[in-house]
Design a protein around this motif. Sequence first.
Motif, PDB file in Angstrom:
ATOM      1  N   PRO A   9       0.828  -1.212   0.000  1.00  0.00           N
ATOM      2  CA  PRO A   9       0.000   0.000   0.000  1.00  0.00           C
ATOM      3  C   PRO A   9       0.864   1.264   0.000  1.00  0.00           C
ATOM      4  O   PRO A   9       1.468   1.621   1.013  1.00  0.00           O
ATOM      5  CB  PRO A   9      -0.808  -0.116   1.301  1.00  0.00           C
ATOM      6  N   ALA A  10       0.912   1.926  -1.130  1.00  0.00           N
ATOM      7  CA  ALA A  10       1.800   3.079  -1.291  1.00  0.00           C
ATOM      8  C   ALA A  10       1.443   4.231  -0.361  1.00  0.00           C
ATOM      9  O   ALA A  10       2.319   5.023   0.015  1.00  0.00           O
ATOM     10  CB  ALA A  10       1.773   3.550  -2.744  1.00  0.00           C
ATOM     11  N   HIS A  11       0.163   4.330   0.037  1.00  0.00           N
ATOM     12  CA  HIS A  11      -0.241   5.479   0.851  1.00  0.00           C
ATOM     13  C   HIS A  11       0.366   5.449   2.246  1.00  0.00           C
ATOM     14  O   HIS A  11       0.404   6.475   2.924  1.00  0.00           O
ATOM     15  CB  HIS A  11      -1.767   5.556   0.944  1.00  0.00           C
ATOM     16  N   LEU A  20       1.550   8.678   4.649  1.00  0.00           N
ATOM     17  CA  LEU A  20       0.935   8.838   5.970  1.00  0.00           C
ATOM     18  C   LEU A  20       1.966   8.914   7.084  1.00  0.00           C
ATOM     19  O   LEU A  20       1.683   9.471   8.150  1.00  0.00           O
ATOM     20  CB  LEU A  20      -0.040   7.693   6.233  1.00  0.00           C
ATOM     21  N   ARG A  21       3.162   8.377   6.853  1.00  0.00           N
ATOM     22  CA  ARG A  21       4.218   8.526   7.859  1.00  0.00           C
ATOM     23  C   ARG A  21       4.623   9.984   8.002  1.00  0.00           C
ATOM     24  O   ARG A  21       5.088  10.404   9.060  1.00  0.00           O
ATOM     25  CB  ARG A  21       5.436   7.680   7.481  1.00  0.00           C
ATOM     26  N   ASP A  40      -8.763   8.343   7.896  1.00  0.00           N
ATOM     27  CA  ASP A  40      -7.859   7.311   7.394  1.00  0.00           C
ATOM     28  C   ASP A  40      -8.080   5.964   8.057  1.00  0.00           C
ATOM     29  O   ASP A  40      -7.861   4.919   7.452  1.00  0.00           O
ATOM     30  CB  ASP A  40      -6.400   7.742   7.631  1.00  0.00           C
ATOM     31  N   GLU A  41      -8.488   5.968   9.317  1.00  0.00           N
ATOM     32  CA  GLU A  41      -8.728   4.735  10.059  1.00  0.00           C
ATOM     33  C   GLU A  41      -9.841   4.980  11.074  1.00  0.00           C
ATOM     34  O   GLU A  41     -10.237   6.116  11.317  1.00  0.00           O
ATOM     35  CB  GLU A  41      -7.461   4.258  10.784  1.00  0.00           C
ATOM     36  N   ALA A  42     -10.329   3.888  11.638  1.00  0.00           N
ATOM     37  CA  ALA A  42     -11.449   3.972  12.573  1.00  0.00           C
ATOM     38  C   ALA A  42     -11.008   3.660  13.991  1.00  0.00           C
ATOM     39  O   ALA A  42     -10.150   2.800  14.210  1.00  0.00           O
ATOM     40  CB  ALA A  42     -12.545   2.991  12.153  1.00  0.00           C
ATOM     41  N   VAL A  71       4.382   1.533  11.694  1.00  0.00           N
ATOM     42  CA  VAL A  71       3.946   2.479  12.734  1.00  0.00           C
ATOM     43  C   VAL A  71       3.567   3.782  12.049  1.00  0.00           C
ATOM     44  O   VAL A  71       4.328   4.286  11.210  1.00  0.00           O
ATOM     45  CB  VAL A  71       5.062   2.760  13.766  1.00  0.00           C
ATOM     46  N   LEU A  72       2.403   4.323  12.397  1.00  0.00           N
ATOM     47  CA  LEU A  72       1.976   5.597  11.829  1.00  0.00           C
ATOM     48  C   LEU A  72       1.555   6.546  12.945  1.00  0.00           C
ATOM     49  O   LEU A  72       0.876   6.140  13.897  1.00  0.00           O
ATOM     50  CB  LEU A  72       0.786   5.407  10.878  1.00  0.00           C
TER      51      LEU A  72
END
Length: 265
Positions: A109-111, A115-116, A159-161, A240-241
């Motif tokens: 996943p390139a995104h 996101l980092r 981006d996430e839940a 890790v993000l």
Amino acid sequence: MWVNGEMRDSIEARDRAVQFGDGCFTTARVHQGRVQRIEAHLKRLQQACERLKIDGVDWRRLENEMSFAATTRSDGVLKVILTRGSGGRGYSATGCAAPARIMSISDYPAHYHSLRQTGVRLALSSVRLGKNPQLAGIKHLNRLEQVLIRTELEQTGADEALVLDSDALLVECCAANLFWRTGNQVFTPDLSASGVNGIQRQWVMQQVVQSGFTLKEVRVGIDALAAAEEVLITNALMPVLPVYQAESWHYSSRQLFALLCHHNE
């Protein structure tokens, strides 16, 4: 895709993964043609099979197949599924054939790279996770809760839940584990009743303790994030993000994120 070591993209309709979601899986990062932390992924599958009482997996063959699949892609994602196999009547596993091995590889996943730098935004999901200590922690094939969470998430700009259990306690994200830091204390949700104990989560917990922080697994509601100085999410692919926003709360510190990135290099 490989099924039991053969290149094909179909399994028997009688396979218990199709009939009952009877199996487990893991998703691993492939880098430079090698499976990252392959031993940890194999251990995860072994523990899940023990919990689900799935016997007869040829672990040496599975490891060789995983390593071979990784050589077909310099940078990607390897998904490994183990099912109980075909057979049995109704819910009974009596008469099942040998476990089935299903393997696929896809692009990384390139995104995650972007996101980092930018960080991620988390939005609270209305979908609650059920509590089941017998299945908690493992990555079994019953993922309908996550499908519903992702479907809802895709209607937002997040981006996430952020996912709670039926008691409104923090558990995890849709496809990641959750950590937050306040001063020298680092917190992560207790996963004894629901959620997935990710390989990267386990690694982060070790690094946190070794780096002198106090680590606590807690059963708390979403308001615990209000006092956090830093929030981050993890999985085997990210790995890790940093989080810049969770609901209405904003975070700018990346102290723990920087430390973990340094150790992960």
